[in-house]
Scaffold this motif. Structure first.
Motif, PDB file in Angstrom:
ATOM      1  N   ILE A   1     -32.679  16.608  43.999  1.00  0.00           N
ATOM      2  CA  ILE A   1     -33.410  16.502  42.736  1.00  0.00           C
ATOM      3  C   ILE A   1     -32.419  16.589  41.574  1.00  0.00           C
ATOM      4  O   ILE A   1     -31.587  17.492  41.524  1.00  0.00           O
ATOM      5  CB  ILE A   1     -34.461  17.630  42.601  1.00  0.00           C
ATOM      6  CG1 ILE A   1     -35.476  17.556  43.737  1.00  0.00           C
ATOM      7  CG2 ILE A   1     -35.156  17.570  41.243  1.00  0.00           C
ATOM      8  CD1 ILE A   1     -36.293  16.283  43.783  1.00  0.00           C
ATOM      9  N   SER A   2     -32.510  15.644  40.641  1.00  0.00           N
ATOM     10  CA  SER A   2     -31.625  15.663  39.473  1.00  0.00           C
ATOM     11  C   SER A   2     -32.147  16.643  38.423  1.00  0.00           C
ATOM     12  O   SER A   2     -33.361  16.756  38.216  1.00  0.00           O
ATOM     13  CB  SER A   2     -31.524  14.266  38.856  1.00  0.00           C
ATOM     14  OG  SER A   2     -30.934  13.365  39.782  1.00  0.00           O
ATOM     15  N   ILE A   3     -31.220  17.335  37.777  1.00  0.00           N
ATOM     16  CA  ILE A   3     -31.567  18.329  36.754  1.00  0.00           C
ATOM     17  C   ILE A   3     -31.092  17.821  35.392  1.00  0.00           C
ATOM     18  O   ILE A   3     -29.913  17.521  35.207  1.00  0.00           O
ATOM     19  CB  ILE A   3     -30.920  19.689  37.051  1.00  0.00           C
ATOM     20  CG1 ILE A   3     -31.361  20.222  38.417  1.00  0.00           C
ATOM     21  CG2 ILE A   3     -31.258  20.695  35.950  1.00  0.00           C
ATOM     22  CD1 ILE A   3     -30.613  21.457  38.871  1.00  0.00           C
ATOM     23  N   VAL A   4     -32.029  17.722  34.454  1.00  0.00           N
ATOM     24  CA  VAL A   4     -31.714  17.294  33.091  1.00  0.00           C
ATOM     25  C   VAL A   4     -32.110  18.428  32.147  1.00  0.00           C
ATOM     26  O   VAL A   4     -33.252  18.886  32.163  1.00  0.00           O
ATOM     27  CB  VAL A   4     -32.474  16.006  32.723  1.00  0.00           C
ATOM     28  CG1 VAL A   4     -32.184  15.609  31.275  1.00  0.00           C
ATOM     29  CG2 VAL A   4     -32.109  14.876  33.677  1.00  0.00           C
ATOM     30  N   GLN A   5     -31.169  18.873  31.329  1.00  0.00           N
ATOM     31  CA  GLN A   5     -31.449  19.932  30.365  1.00  0.00           C
ATOM     32  C   GLN A   5     -31.596  19.339  28.979  1.00  0.00           C
ATOM     33  O   GLN A   5     -30.768  18.556  28.526  1.00  0.00           O
ATOM     34  CB  GLN A   5     -30.332  20.977  30.361  1.00  0.00           C
ATOM     35  CG  GLN A   5     -30.506  22.083  29.321  1.00  0.00           C
ATOM     36  CD  GLN A   5     -31.749  22.931  29.550  1.00  0.00           C
ATOM     37  OE1 GLN A   5     -31.916  23.507  30.622  1.00  0.00           O
ATOM     38  NE2 GLN A   5     -32.613  23.005  28.558  1.00  0.00           N
ATOM     39  N   VAL A   6     -32.662  19.723  28.284  1.00  0.00           N
ATOM     40  CA  VAL A   6     -32.850  19.306  26.900  1.00  0.00           C
ATOM     41  C   VAL A   6     -32.075  20.245  25.976  1.00  0.00           C
ATOM     42  O   VAL A   6     -32.141  21.465  26.117  1.00  0.00           O
ATOM     43  CB  VAL A   6     -34.346  19.315  26.523  1.00  0.00           C
ATOM     44  CG1 VAL A   6     -34.522  18.984  25.040  1.00  0.00           C
ATOM     45  CG2 VAL A   6     -35.124  18.318  27.380  1.00  0.00           C
ATOM     46  N   ILE A   7     -31.345  19.654  25.054  1.00  0.00           N
ATOM     47  CA  ILE A   7     -30.722  20.396  23.960  1.00  0.00           C
ATOM     48  C   ILE A   7     -31.381  19.923  22.670  1.00  0.00           C
ATOM     49  O   ILE A   7     -31.364  18.726  22.356  1.00  0.00           O
ATOM     50  CB  ILE A   7     -29.203  20.139  23.870  1.00  0.00           C
ATOM     51  CG1 ILE A   7     -28.506  20.471  25.193  1.00  0.00           C
ATOM     52  CG2 ILE A   7     -28.590  20.915  22.702  1.00  0.00           C
ATOM     53  CD1 ILE A   7     -28.455  21.930  25.552  1.00  0.00           C
ATOM     54  N   HIS A   8     -31.995  20.842  21.947  1.00  0.00           N
ATOM     55  CA  HIS A   8     -32.613  20.491  20.669  1.00  0.00           C
ATOM     56  C   HIS A   8     -31.541  20.604  19.586  1.00  0.00           C
ATOM     57  O   HIS A   8     -31.063  21.695  19.283  1.00  0.00           O
ATOM     58  CB  HIS A   8     -33.815  21.394  20.402  1.00  0.00           C
ATOM     59  CG  HIS A   8     -34.887  21.236  21.439  1.00  0.00           C
ATOM     60  ND1 HIS A   8     -35.690  20.122  21.494  1.00  0.00           N
ATOM     61  CD2 HIS A   8     -35.247  22.028  22.476  1.00  0.00           C
ATOM     62  CE1 HIS A   8     -36.527  20.237  22.523  1.00  0.00           C
ATOM     63  NE2 HIS A   8     -36.271  21.376  23.132  1.00  0.00           N
ATOM     64  N   VAL A   9     -31.160  19.462  19.055  1.00  0.00           N
ATOM     65  CA  VAL A   9     -29.989  19.377  18.181  1.00  0.00           C
ATOM     66  C   VAL A   9     -30.358  19.843  16.771  1.00  0.00           C
ATOM     67  O   VAL A   9     -31.136  19.196  16.074  1.00  0.00           O
ATOM     68  CB  VAL A   9     -29.447  17.937  18.160  1.00  0.00           C
ATOM     69  CG1 VAL A   9     -28.234  17.830  17.234  1.00  0.00           C
ATOM     70  CG2 VAL A   9     -29.082  17.486  19.575  1.00  0.00           C
ATOM     71  N   THR A  10     -29.794  20.974  16.391  1.00  0.00           N
ATOM     72  CA  THR A  10     -30.101  21.558  15.086  1.00  0.00           C
ATOM     73  C   THR A  10     -28.836  21.881  14.294  1.00  0.00           C
ATOM     74  O   THR A  10     -28.709  21.492  13.135  1.00  0.00           O
ATOM     75  CB  THR A  10     -30.945  22.842  15.252  1.00  0.00           C
ATOM     76  OG1 THR A  10     -30.284  23.718  16.187  1.00  0.00           O
ATOM     77  CG2 THR A  10     -32.336  22.514  15.780  1.00  0.00           C
TER      78      THR A  10
END
Length: 230
Positions: free
Chosen positions: A107-116
């Motif tokens: 399973i591929s893991i994708v992490q969201v980074i909220h760019v602030t």
């Protein structure tokens, strides 16, 4: 002249098998299936996510979007929904990426980074060695009701470009993308993939005209960028 690779496109907030096939037909490489979120569009039941994921052919990535911050909960969600990718929309509080990878081989893991702020760059650099890709979005985790995606807002693409340059995993760009600005996004950030929701919808439904327009503009602008850099 060698052409610049056209970024992959992920169509998010898929809400039915019909929408899934429509997105695939127009050129989507990935589909986003949204489980419980504190805010934002596209949330569907895990039962429906499972049904949609089961009908999608293997070359297409199925992303389970989760707001959970607990690795064991995320593992169970993926096992229930049977997607081939998990998109973690908040930061992990309990457990680790290694726990998820060990429990869900393949399973591929994708992490969201909220760019602030510049802190987003530090966060991305820290996370990158542990995940398969990073998705740069325009949410806000510090609000009383968190925004974890689907805002339709742009963020600072200069920061996104810095992140793309300093990490060694593929970057997806999300947040406010539309035909009118996709050329700027491709030129400025050069992402591996683009993530769309509201730009290809009308009254909450996937809009075939908007899909066609976006993919046409993406192809055109990618060719323009190729000519400029060759």
């Amino acid at each position: 002249m060698e052409k610049t690779a056209i970024p992959r496109v992920k169509i998010c907030c898929i809400s039915s098998t019909e929408e899934a096939w429509t997105a695939i037909r127009y050129g989507a490489s990935a589909l986003g299936l949204v489980s419980y979120m504190p805010s934002g569009p596209g949330v569907i039941s895990e039962e429906l996510i499972t049904k949609i994921a089961a009908c999608v052919p293997p070359p297409i990535a199925t992303f389970l979007l989760t707001s959970s911050q607990d690795a064991q909960e995320i593992i169970q969600q993926v096992r229930n929904c049977r997607t081939n990718t998990v998109q973690i929309c908040d930061y992990l509080k309990s457990g680790s990426y290694q726990d998820i990878r060990a429990a869900l081989p393949g399973i591929s893991i994708v992490q969201v980074i909220h760019v602030t702020t510049e802190e987003s760059l530090k966060e991305a650099i820290s996370v990158a060695p542990h995940v398969d890709a990073i998705l740069l979005d325009s949410g806000n985790q510090s609000l009383l009701v968190k925004e974890l995606g689907g805002t339709g807002r742009l963020h600072d693409w200069n920061l996104s470009a810095k992140i793309r340059q300093q990490v060694d995993v593929p970057i997806f760009l999300a947040g406010g993308l539309k035909p009118e600005n996709v050329a700027i996004a491709v030129k400025q950030v050069a992402p591996f993939g683009l993530d769309l929701c509201s730009a290809v919808r009308s009254n909450g439904k996937l809009d075939e005209y908007k899909l066609k327009l976006f993919f046409q503009q993406l192809k055109y602008c990618t060719e323009e960028v190729s000519l400029e850099f060759n």
